[in-house]
Design a protein around this motif. Structure first.
Motif, PDB file in Angstrom:
ATOM      1  N   VAL A 133     -61.442 -17.922 -59.594  1.00  0.00           N
ATOM      2  CA  VAL A 133     -60.317 -17.353 -58.864  1.00  0.00           C
ATOM      3  C   VAL A 133     -60.599 -17.544 -57.377  1.00  0.00           C
ATOM      4  N   TYR A 134     -59.547 -17.782 -56.615  1.00  0.00           N
ATOM      5  CA  TYR A 134     -59.685 -18.100 -55.202  1.00  0.00           C
ATOM      6  C   TYR A 134     -58.809 -17.179 -54.356  1.00  0.00           C
ATOM      7  N   LEU A 135     -59.210 -17.042 -53.102  1.00  0.00           N
ATOM      8  CA  LEU A 135     -58.394 -16.303 -52.146  1.00  0.00           C
ATOM      9  C   LEU A 135     -58.361 -17.107 -50.853  1.00  0.00           C
ATOM     10  N   GLN A 136     -57.234 -17.730 -50.583  1.00  0.00           N
ATOM     11  CA  GLN A 136     -57.032 -18.450 -49.333  1.00  0.00           C
ATOM     12  C   GLN A 136     -56.546 -17.457 -48.290  1.00  0.00           C
ATOM     13  N   ALA A 151     -62.776  -9.469 -59.167  1.00  0.00           N
ATOM     14  CA  ALA A 151     -62.863  -8.605 -60.335  1.00  0.00           C
ATOM     15  C   ALA A 151     -61.988  -9.129 -61.463  1.00  0.00           C
ATOM     16  N   VAL A 152     -62.385  -8.784 -62.674  1.00  0.00           N
ATOM     17  CA  VAL A 152     -61.649  -9.157 -63.883  1.00  0.00           C
ATOM     18  C   VAL A 152     -60.998  -7.903 -64.459  1.00  0.00           C
ATOM     19  N   SER A 153     -59.706  -7.976 -64.672  1.00  0.00           N
ATOM     20  CA  SER A 153     -58.961  -6.820 -65.153  1.00  0.00           C
ATOM     21  C   SER A 153     -59.088  -6.641 -66.660  1.00  0.00           C
ATOM     22  N   LEU A 154     -58.820  -5.426 -67.088  1.00  0.00           N
ATOM     23  CA  LEU A 154     -58.731  -5.119 -68.514  1.00  0.00           C
ATOM     24  C   LEU A 154     -57.412  -5.616 -69.100  1.00  0.00           C
ATOM     25  N   TYR A 155     -56.455  -5.908 -68.226  1.00  0.00           N
ATOM     26  CA  TYR A 155     -55.109  -6.215 -68.648  1.00  0.00           C
ATOM     27  C   TYR A 155     -54.693  -7.631 -68.276  1.00  0.00           C
ATOM     28  N   SER A 156     -53.589  -8.065 -68.836  1.00  0.00           N
ATOM     29  CA  SER A 156     -53.111  -9.417 -68.587  1.00  0.00           C
ATOM     30  C   SER A 156     -52.192  -9.508 -67.377  1.00  0.00           C
ATOM     31  N   THR A 157     -51.562  -8.416 -67.045  1.00  0.00           N
ATOM     32  CA  THR A 157     -50.662  -8.428 -65.890  1.00  0.00           C
ATOM     33  C   THR A 157     -51.406  -7.946 -64.653  1.00  0.00           C
ATOM     34  N   SER A 158     -51.018  -8.482 -63.506  1.00  0.00           N
ATOM     35  CA  SER A 158     -51.714  -8.136 -62.266  1.00  0.00           C
ATOM     36  C   SER A 158     -51.509  -6.661 -61.936  1.00  0.00           C
ATOM     37  N   THR A 159     -52.536  -6.053 -61.403  1.00  0.00           N
ATOM     38  CA  THR A 159     -52.510  -4.641 -61.064  1.00  0.00           C
ATOM     39  C   THR A 159     -53.342  -4.388 -59.817  1.00  0.00           C
ATOM     40  N   SER A 160     -52.967  -3.376 -59.057  1.00  0.00           N
ATOM     41  CA  SER A 160     -53.674  -3.070 -57.820  1.00  0.00           C
ATOM     42  C   SER A 160     -54.680  -1.929 -57.963  1.00  0.00           C
ATOM     43  N   VAL A 173     -56.517  -6.076 -52.469  1.00  0.00           N
ATOM     44  CA  VAL A 173     -56.054  -7.161 -51.618  1.00  0.00           C
ATOM     45  C   VAL A 173     -54.999  -7.995 -52.338  1.00  0.00           C
ATOM     46  N   ALA A 174     -55.373  -8.529 -53.504  1.00  0.00           N
ATOM     47  CA  ALA A 174     -54.451  -9.412 -54.222  1.00  0.00           C
ATOM     48  C   ALA A 174     -54.861  -9.512 -55.684  1.00  0.00           C
ATOM     49  N   ALA A 175     -53.909  -9.864 -56.529  1.00  0.00           N
ATOM     50  CA  ALA A 175     -54.192 -10.054 -57.946  1.00  0.00           C
ATOM     51  C   ALA A 175     -53.267 -11.118 -58.510  1.00  0.00           C
ATOM     52  N   VAL A 176     -53.747 -11.753 -59.573  1.00  0.00           N
ATOM     53  CA  VAL A 176     -52.949 -12.769 -60.256  1.00  0.00           C
ATOM     54  C   VAL A 176     -53.030 -12.521 -61.752  1.00  0.00           C
ATOM     55  N   GLY A 177     -51.913 -12.599 -62.426  1.00  0.00           N
ATOM     56  CA  GLY A 177     -51.848 -12.327 -63.846  1.00  0.00           C
ATOM     57  C   GLY A 177     -52.279 -13.514 -64.689  1.00  0.00           C
ATOM     58  N   TRP A 178     -52.182 -13.332 -65.996  1.00  0.00           N
ATOM     59  CA  TRP A 178     -52.625 -14.384 -66.909  1.00  0.00           C
ATOM     60  C   TRP A 178     -51.818 -15.654 -66.702  1.00  0.00           C
ATOM     61  N   ALA A 213     -55.934 -10.585 -66.098  1.00  0.00           N
ATOM     62  CA  ALA A 213     -55.609 -10.703 -64.689  1.00  0.00           C
ATOM     63  C   ALA A 213     -56.903 -10.704 -63.874  1.00  0.00           C
ATOM     64  N   LEU A 214     -56.855 -11.331 -62.727  1.00  0.00           N
ATOM     65  CA  LEU A 214     -57.994 -11.397 -61.817  1.00  0.00           C
ATOM     66  C   LEU A 214     -57.568 -10.867 -60.458  1.00  0.00           C
ATOM     67  N   GLY A 215     -58.491 -10.236 -59.756  1.00  0.00           N
ATOM     68  CA  GLY A 215     -58.118  -9.640 -58.482  1.00  0.00           C
ATOM     69  C   GLY A 215     -59.188  -9.744 -57.420  1.00  0.00           C
ATOM     70  N   TRP A 216     -58.762  -9.496 -56.186  1.00  0.00           N
ATOM     71  CA  TRP A 216     -59.666  -9.392 -55.049  1.00  0.00           C
ATOM     72  C   TRP A 216     -59.462  -8.023 -54.403  1.00  0.00           C
ATOM     73  N   PHE A 217     -60.575  -7.398 -54.063  1.00  0.00           N
ATOM     74  CA  PHE A 217     -60.569  -6.137 -53.343  1.00  0.00           C
ATOM     75  C   PHE A 217     -61.481  -6.299 -52.122  1.00  0.00           C
ATOM     76  N   ARG A 218     -61.408  -5.347 -51.203  1.00  0.00           N
ATOM     77  CA  ARG A 218     -62.296  -5.392 -50.053  1.00  0.00           C
ATOM     78  C   ARG A 218     -62.696  -3.985 -49.649  1.00  0.00           C
ATOM     79  N   GLN A 219     -63.831  -3.903 -48.960  1.00  0.00           N
ATOM     80  CA  GLN A 219     -64.313  -2.615 -48.483  1.00  0.00           C
ATOM     81  C   GLN A 219     -64.885  -2.790 -47.085  1.00  0.00           C
ATOM     82  N   ALA A 220     -64.253  -2.120 -46.141  1.00  0.00           N
ATOM     83  CA  ALA A 220     -64.714  -2.140 -44.760  1.00  0.00           C
ATOM     84  C   ALA A 220     -65.721  -1.010 -44.551  1.00  0.00           C
TER      85      ALA A 220
END
Length: 123
Positions: free
Chosen positions: A78-81, A96-105, A47-52, A32-39
């Motif tokens: 990986v993209y974030l519109q 970020a790249v996850s350790l797992y195949s399913t999306s996680t927050s 923010v968002a994640a997408v699974g395999w 899974a791949l994800g996007w995070f943010r830090q203000a």
């Protein structure tokens, strides 16, 4: 594995941006791949994640309906519109790249992180 995020910038409220993240090593469709943010002054937040293979997308409620995550495994990317941007979306965005195949927050489920790209939304 290195991740290079790009596409950030200074925009006005209501504008759109598309963030991109290129992954240096082919992770295959198994992670899974994800996007995070830090203000400023805040912790890193999901923010968002997408699974395999592009399945199982997940979004934080603050961006649901405005942001769309997608992946192109042929391009190791990986993209974030981001549409209808708001001042509260101002942050440094990390892919970020996850350790797992399913999306996680959960940040602790992600092993590899990019350097971040700044998004600033003016009111």
């Amino acid at each position: 594995v290195q991740l290079q995020a790009s596409g950030g910038g200074l925009v006005q409220t209501g504008d759109s941006l598309r963030l991109s993240c290129v992954i240096s090593k082919r992770t295959g469709s198994n992670n899974a791949l994800g996007w995070f943010r830090q203000a400023p002054g805040k912790g890193r937040e999901f923010v968002a994640a997408v699974g395999w293979r592009g399945g199982g997308t997940r979004y934080d409620s603050s961006v649901e309906g405005r942001f769309t995550i997608s992946r192109d495994d042929a391009k190791n990317s990986v993209y974030l519109q981001m549409n209808d941007l708001k001042p509260e979306d101002t942050a440094v965005y990390y892919c970020a790249v996850s350790l797992y195949s399913t999306s996680t927050s959960l940040p602790e489920h992600y092993r590899y992180w990019g350097q971040g790209t700044q998004v600033t939304v003016s009111s």
